[in-house]
Design a protein around this motif. Structure first.
Motif, PDB file in Angstrom:
ATOM      1  N   TRP A   1      10.721 -13.218  -2.535  1.00 32.66           N
ATOM      2  CA  TRP A   1      10.294 -12.833  -1.182  1.00 32.66           C
ATOM      3  C   TRP A   1      10.809 -11.442  -0.819  1.00 32.66           C
ATOM      4  O   TRP A   1      11.967 -11.090  -1.109  1.00 32.66           O
ATOM      5  N   SER A   2       9.995 -10.680  -0.137  1.00 34.83           N
ATOM      6  CA  SER A   2      10.438  -9.375   0.355  1.00 34.83           C
ATOM      7  C   SER A   2      11.599  -9.533   1.335  1.00 34.83           C
ATOM      8  O   SER A   2      12.503  -8.692   1.381  1.00 34.83           O
TER       9      SER A   2
ATOM     10  N   TRP B   1      -0.799  -6.064   3.625  1.00 36.46           N
ATOM     11  CA  TRP B   1       0.039  -4.878   3.442  1.00 36.46           C
ATOM     12  C   TRP B   1      -0.753  -3.577   3.580  1.00 36.46           C
ATOM     13  O   TRP B   1      -0.183  -2.499   3.663  1.00 36.46           O
ATOM     14  N   PHE B   2      -2.085  -3.675   3.544  1.00 30.90           N
ATOM     15  CA  PHE B   2      -2.911  -2.472   3.461  1.00 30.90           C
ATOM     16  C   PHE B   2      -3.186  -1.869   4.843  1.00 30.90           C
ATOM     17  O   PHE B   2      -3.121  -2.551   5.865  1.00 30.90           O
TER      18      PHE B   2
ATOM     19  N   SER C   1       0.832  -1.195   0.000  1.00 29.86           N
ATOM     20  CA  SER C   1       0.000   0.000   0.000  1.00 29.86           C
ATOM     21  C   SER C   1       0.864   1.241   0.000  1.00 29.86           C
ATOM     22  O   SER C   1       2.051   1.218   0.240  1.00 29.86           O
ATOM     23  N   SER C   2       0.218   2.354  -0.245  1.00 35.88           N
ATOM     24  CA  SER C   2       0.960   3.611  -0.248  1.00 35.88           C
ATOM     25  C   SER C   2       1.501   3.956   1.125  1.00 35.88           C
ATOM     26  O   SER C   2       2.435   4.717   1.259  1.00 35.88           O
ATOM     27  N   ALA C   3       0.904   3.379   2.166  1.00 35.70           N
ATOM     28  CA  ALA C   3       1.328   3.720   3.514  1.00 35.70           C
ATOM     29  C   ALA C   3       2.494   2.882   3.995  1.00 35.70           C
ATOM     30  O   ALA C   3       3.124   3.201   4.987  1.00 35.70           O
ATOM     31  N   GLY C   4       2.792   1.791   3.291  1.00 35.55           N
ATOM     32  CA  GLY C   4       3.796   0.853   3.776  1.00 35.55           C
ATOM     33  C   GLY C   4       5.108   0.985   3.054  1.00 35.55           C
ATOM     34  O   GLY C   4       5.294   1.818   2.175  1.00 35.55           O
TER      35      GLY C   4
ATOM     36  N   ASP D   1       8.836  -8.576   7.101  1.00 38.66           N
ATOM     37  CA  ASP D   1       8.009  -7.551   7.727  1.00 38.66           C
ATOM     38  C   ASP D   1       7.060  -8.227   8.722  1.00 38.66           C
ATOM     39  O   ASP D   1       6.574  -9.334   8.485  1.00 38.66           O
ATOM     40  N   GLU D   2       6.776  -7.553   9.825  1.00 37.18           N
ATOM     41  CA  GLU D   2       5.941  -8.162  10.868  1.00 37.18           C
ATOM     42  C   GLU D   2       4.556  -8.541  10.354  1.00 37.18           C
ATOM     43  O   GLU D   2       3.896  -9.442  10.876  1.00 37.18           O
TER      44      GLU D   2
END
Length: 534
Positions: free
Chosen positions: A222-223, A120-121, A3-6, A178-179
């Motif tokens: 994977w990230s 992710w959002f 998302s744009s926030a992450g 990421d958590e």
């Protein structure tokens, strides 16, 4: 996908390419459940679906047959560029946006989907946007899969491979996740949708048949791997040692041949792209004849088909509605890369292999197909491999087409067009045509399958409507053309003169439009050889 926030975890072009190549597609049963839920209150035909966090478009294209318009939304330009490259469906459009700001009108959407992306959002803002864009009775479908594991028939091998895999997932890369990844590991059990009418389903399994290099490629998507490599660029090659250990465990799960064992006529990426773009598909009647023959001694649903010499995958994808699993096999990495780009069907896997070394277990296959390829094989070794991998009553279908010719309603124009085509095909390129190509010109009349139950069919015709540039693209896909331009690079542009002559010849057919836009038939006889293992 984010998302744009992450954090921007999936945005580089290189990562997007990996994502497209190695992320598994979902089985059709996932979409069946989604559409069934949607249909409880809305009746098809459905109008608009929006796939949020669409990534490289696999999940977006999945929706195309069922909606008038499908919008893929992602924050990443790199992902959207990859998606646009492979999308051929005319009702799919991609837009830059986020879950918190969906680029769709109020009350305009029947279905919002998010595949492996909801975690992710910003959930509150996403649900607010869903309420804005959804019509009354419109639905949200959030789906994904948990930690996938390599599985084999041999339990000891499976245990070794899973241990190695989890050492990477939880050990080396564990602290770089990421958590929010915990939601995936937990199968979204801790994420409810804010609707009274709400269902959770975990009855399905994502199963893909892969080789070790596919597994390594998946890990690279994977990230956590991407984060690790940025933090420790000097350790970016750490997977090579794990690959070796996985290969030792996997044994003969991939068939990697030396360059001396494999013909190199169709291997470059550029040639593979021409092959995918300009080799016309076969009519459905070819597959009807093949399935009819197979059904004489076997009953559907069929299990496994293997398409040997699959090239860029046209003949492979052709089989997917009729088999639980389809394996495309080719010696060329370039061809397989092109095949993977355009394949969205979840029951297809591509593997390096050859007609002489088919990378599947003994007695596991219902049908082997080879489209315009069997003449390249060492046939004695190929038939030995067919006997090894086919089940009892399993079948071989070798099919292809003879020399295609341009055909028009005007006989004189047709005569000139065909003379020019053959001037290129047999005159200029003839000396550079491999001698095995003679089998194709002869419609495989001199090739017999070594089975008592054997049929030959030459009743069908391959007819495609093309323009001059399509026909010239087909010529460029010929192995003889590729050999010619390598031998005479200064003559590589020789087709441009023929292009002008073809266009000048065609123009009288329709003087009111540019000759480049005039369409004509490109026609070739089809041959099918069918054999059954007793």
């Amino acid at each position: 996908m984010n998302s744009s926030a992450g954090p921007r975890l999936f945005e580089s072009a290189a990562h997007a390419k990996l994502y497209l190549k190695f992320r598994s597609t979902y089985p059709a049963s996932v979409l069946d459940k989604i559409l069934s839920f949607l249909s409880e209150k809305l009746s098809p035909p459905f109008n608009v679906a929006v796939d949020v966090g669409c990534g490289s478009g696999q999940s977006t294209r999945f929706l195309a047959p069922h909606f008038r318009e499908v919008i893929g939304v992602d924050v990443s330009d790199g992902q959207l560029q990859e998606a646009q490259k492979i999308t051929v469906e005319g009702n799919v459009v991609y837009k830059k946006g986020s879950a918190e700001e969906i680029p769709a009108e109020d009350s305009s959407v029947d279905l919002v989907t998010c595949a492996q992306s909801l975690h992710w959002f910003n959930a509150e803002k996403f649900y607010s946007e869903c309420n804005r864009v959804l019509k009354p009775k419109g639905c949200v479908a959030a789906y994904g899969y948990g930690v996938n594991l390599p599985c084999t028939f041999n339990r000891e091998v499976q245990s070794l491979m899973q241990k190695e895999y989890m050492q990477i997932y939880s050990g080396i890369l564990g602290q770089y996740w990421d958590e929010r990844r915990q939601h995936v590991d937990n199968l979204y059990r801790d994420i409810p949708l804010p609707y009274k009418e709400y269902e959770r389903d975990k009855s399905l399994v994502l199963k893909n048949t892969i080789c070790v290099d596919d597994l390594i490629g998946y890990i690279k998507t994977w990230s956590s791997y991407q984060t690790y490599c940025k933090k420790f660029p000097d350790k970016a090659d750490f997977l090579s040692e794990h690959r070796k250990r996985l290969l030792v465990g996997a044994g003969r799960y991939e068939a990697v041949m030396s360059s001396s064992d494999r013909p190199n006529l169709f291997e470059s990426v550029a040639h593979a792209e021409l092959y995918r773009k300009f080799r016309p598909a076969y009519p459905a009647s070819v597959l009807d004849k093949i399935l009819s023959f197979l059904s004489e001694k076997q009953s559907p649903p069929f299990e496994v088909a293997v398409d040997v010499g699959c090239g860029s995958g046209q003949g492979t994808r052709y089989l997917t509605p009729h088999f639980r699993e389809v394996v495309g096999v080719d010696v060329s990495d370039g061809q397989l890369q092109e095949a993977r780009k355009t394949t969205v069907e979840g029951n297809v896997i591509y593997r390096i292999g050859s007609g002489e070394d088919v990378p599947v277990p003994d007695s596991s296959v219902d049908l082997i197909t080879c489209a315009q390829s069997m003449h390249w094989f060492d046939m004695e070794k190929f038939f030995t491999e067919c006997n090894r991998v086919l089940k009892t009553n399993g079948c071989i279908a070798a099919y292809g087409n003879g020399i295609p010719l341009p055909c028009t309603p005007h006989q004189e124009i047709q005569k000139v067009m065909q003379e020019m085509f053959m001037e290129i095909y047999s005159g200029i390129l003839g000396p550079y045509t491999d001698e095995r190509r003679a089998h194709v010109a002869n419609l495989y009349r001199d090739i017999h399958l070594p089975y008592k139950d054997f049929k030959r069919d030459t009743t069908l015709v391959k007819k495609n409507i093309v323009r001059v540039d399509d026909m010239l693209g087909f010529i460029q896909s010929l192995s003889s053309y590729q050999i010619y331009i390598k031998k005479f690079p200064d003559k590589a542009d020789f087709l441009s003169g023929y292009r002008k002559r073809f266009l000048d010849t065609l123009q009288p057919l329709n003087p009111s439009i540019p000759a480049e836009d005039i369409k004509f038939d490109f026609v070739a006889p089809i041959f099918i050889l069918l054999g059954r293992k007793s």
